[in-house]
Design a protein around this motif. Structure first.
Motif, mmCIF file in Angstrom:
data_model
loop_
_atom_site.group_PDB
_atom_site.id
_atom_site.type_symbol
_atom_site.label_atom_id
_atom_site.label_comp_id
_atom_site.label_asym_id
_atom_site.label_seq_id
_atom_site.Cartn_x
_atom_site.Cartn_y
_atom_site.Cartn_z
ATOM 1 N N SER A 25 -4.602 -8.384 16.455
ATOM 2 C CA SER A 25 -4.115 -7.706 17.659
ATOM 3 C C SER A 25 -4.786 -6.345 17.823
ATOM 4 N N PHE A 26 -4.898 -5.610 16.724
ATOM 5 C CA PHE A 26 -5.571 -4.303 16.773
ATOM 6 C C PHE A 26 -7.033 -4.454 17.174
ATOM 7 N N VAL A 27 -7.715 -5.441 16.603
ATOM 8 C CA VAL A 27 -9.132 -5.669 16.911
ATOM 9 C C VAL A 27 -9.298 -6.078 18.370
ATOM 10 N N ASP A 28 -8.365 -6.882 18.897
ATOM 11 C CA ASP A 28 -8.443 -7.290 20.303
ATOM 12 C C ASP A 28 -8.334 -6.098 21.242
ATOM 13 N N LEU A 44 -20.262 -5.558 19.171
ATOM 14 C CA LEU A 44 -20.658 -6.490 18.119
ATOM 15 C C LEU A 44 -19.718 -6.410 16.914
ATOM 16 N N LEU A 45 -19.313 -5.194 16.567
ATOM 17 C CA LEU A 45 -18.410 -4.990 15.429
ATOM 18 C C LEU A 45 -17.097 -5.729 15.635
ATOM 19 N N PHE A 46 -16.432 -5.466 16.766
ATOM 20 C CA PHE A 46 -15.110 -6.062 16.985
ATOM 21 C C PHE A 46 -15.204 -7.539 17.356
ATOM 22 N N GLY A 47 -16.293 -7.945 18.015
ATOM 23 C CA GLY A 47 -16.476 -9.355 18.293
ATOM 24 C C GLY A 47 -16.643 -10.168 17.023
ATOM 25 N N GLU A 48 -17.424 -9.633 16.072
ATOM 26 C CA GLU A 48 -17.623 -10.317 14.794
ATOM 27 C C GLU A 48 -16.342 -10.293 13.970
ATOM 28 N N LEU A 49 -15.584 -9.204 14.066
ATOM 29 C CA LEU A 49 -14.303 -9.146 13.354
ATOM 30 C C LEU A 49 -13.346 -10.225 13.840
ATOM 31 N N ASP A 50 -13.348 -10.489 15.148
ATOM 32 C CA ASP A 50 -12.544 -11.585 15.680
ATOM 33 C C ASP A 50 -12.934 -12.901 15.014
ATOM 34 N N ASN A 51 -14.236 -13.137 14.901
ATOM 35 C CA ASN A 51 -14.723 -14.349 14.246
ATOM 36 C C ASN A 51 -14.173 -14.487 12.836
ATOM 37 N N PHE A 52 -14.350 -13.436 12.041
ATOM 38 C CA PHE A 52 -13.961 -13.491 10.639
ATOM 39 C C PHE A 52 -12.443 -13.581 10.459
ATOM 40 N N TRP A 98 -14.456 -6.405 7.654
ATOM 41 C CA TRP A 98 -14.884 -5.145 8.273
ATOM 42 C C TRP A 98 -16.294 -4.757 7.822
ATOM 43 N N ILE A 99 -16.562 -4.859 6.527
ATOM 44 C CA ILE A 99 -17.857 -4.442 5.996
ATOM 45 C C ILE A 99 -18.991 -5.305 6.554
ATOM 46 N N VAL A 100 -18.824 -6.624 6.518
ATOM 47 C CA VAL A 100 -19.872 -7.524 7.019
ATOM 48 C C VAL A 100 -20.087 -7.316 8.512
ATOM 49 N N SER A 101 -19.012 -7.166 9.254
ATOM 50 C CA SER A 101 -19.122 -6.952 10.708
ATOM 51 C C SER A 101 -19.833 -5.637 11.013
#
Length: 325
Positions: free
Chosen positions: A67-70, A105-113, A149-152
């Motif tokens: 929710s926070f990442v969204d 890109l950071l938050f989009g990738e975080l959604d993925n993970f 978080w780190i990978v993203s």
């Protein structure tokens, strides 16, 4: 802007979704409404999970992060778009464009993970229910989120560095409402095979890895549920995955649709319009998906709205705050 053999630019132009003034007013109202719903809905879920001790479980721990990442994911694009419509300006600075691209890109990738991590959580809960709390202990949950978080962050940094190496000729118009990686890369007049390879395939590989993890987890879940003899037991097991599966279908379905469509369509404007689905609509729908059939979240939201303790007027702190306005 300074033009030369190796062009160093100061700004881009975001063409947005429409040039028509009447349509821009409609777009402004629509996007503002969706943005406010996204922020409020996801914020309420996060607060409800934090405030209700009964929701302090691995599943809701990951949901609060999602929710926070969204909120952050939508906030990287929509506010700038709203400001540009309000000021009748299409300009975004070069530094602002790179920064927006990085956080998108950071938050989009975080959604993925996070979706992949939540699938693993459901796999453990259904396939190994007796060992669930032992396997999904708090240190492991924190490690999974931290690694995500780190990978993203590293992926977003790598892509941003690749873009910083590009030079641009005379076209600074981005046919989108935000600085999307592929659209910016297409404006470049420099050719670098390694940069092109990284920019085009790294996001696909990471998304494919997350999706593969989700598919593997659910293949094991289906096998375990199939072994359950009672229909009620099967329904109960699948019902715990319904919300997560819905979000996965929305996120990956719209995202893949955009990238497949952008590869085959001749209009960049069509690609920009389709991008609205996974950048704005999906984060807005997530709070509804997780609350419509989730009694625990509904109960926590009602408790949150009443407040920890009701005053003499019988109203909670949120009700009193709304009444004040």
């Amino acid at each position: 802007m300074e033009l030369g053999n190796s062009t160093r630019i100061s700004e881009f132009l975001l063409l947005g979704l429409s040039d028509d003034l009447e349509q821009q007013s409609l777009v402004y109202g629509l996007f503002l409404s969706m943005y406010l719903i996204t922020v409020l809905g996801n914020l309420l879920i996060t607060l409800a999970i934090i405030s209700d001790s009964r929701l302090h479980t691995p599943m809701y721990f990951f949901l609060s992060h999602l929710s926070f990442v969204d909120i952050c994911f939508t906030s990287t694009t929509v506010p700038k778009m709203l400001v540009n419509i309000q000021t009748q300006s299409k300009v975004i600075s070069y530094a602002g464009c790179i920064t927006q691209m990085y956080f998108f890109l950071l938050f989009g990738e975080l959604d993925n993970f996070l979706l992949a991590v939540m699938a693993y959580d459901r796999f453990v809960a259904i396939c190994h229910p007796l060992h669930y709390m032992v396997i999904m202990n708090r240190p492991l949950c924190m490690v999974l989120v931290f690694v995500s978080w780190i990978v993203s962050a590293l992926h977003a940094l790598l892509q941003s560095l690749m873009v910083l190496q590009l030079s641009f000729c005379t076209d600074f118009k981005i046919p989108h409402f935000f600085c999307e990686l592929n659209q910016v890369a297409q404006l470049s007049c420099s050719e670098n095979f390694f940069s092109d390879l990284v920019m085009h395939f790294a996001p696909v590989l990471l998304a494919a890895a997350s999706l593969a993890g989700i598919i593997y987890s659910y293949s094991k879940i289906v096998s375990s549920v199939h072994a359950i003899s009672s229909a009620q037991g099967k329904y109960k097991a699948f019902s715990t995955c319904a919300s997560h599966l819905s979000v996965v279908f929305f996120f990956y379905g719209t995202g893949l649709g955009v990238y497949i469509g952008s590869a085959t369509a001749h209009s960049s404007h069509s690609s920009a319009t389709a991008s609205v689905m996974y950048t704005v609509v999906t984060p807005m729908l997530n709070p509804f998906i997780y609350t419509l059939r989730n009694k625990d979240v509904k109960r926590a939201l009602k408790s949150l709205c009443r407040g920890p303790s009701e005053g003499p007027t019988g109203r909670g702190w949120i009700s009193a705050l709304l009444a004040a306005f």
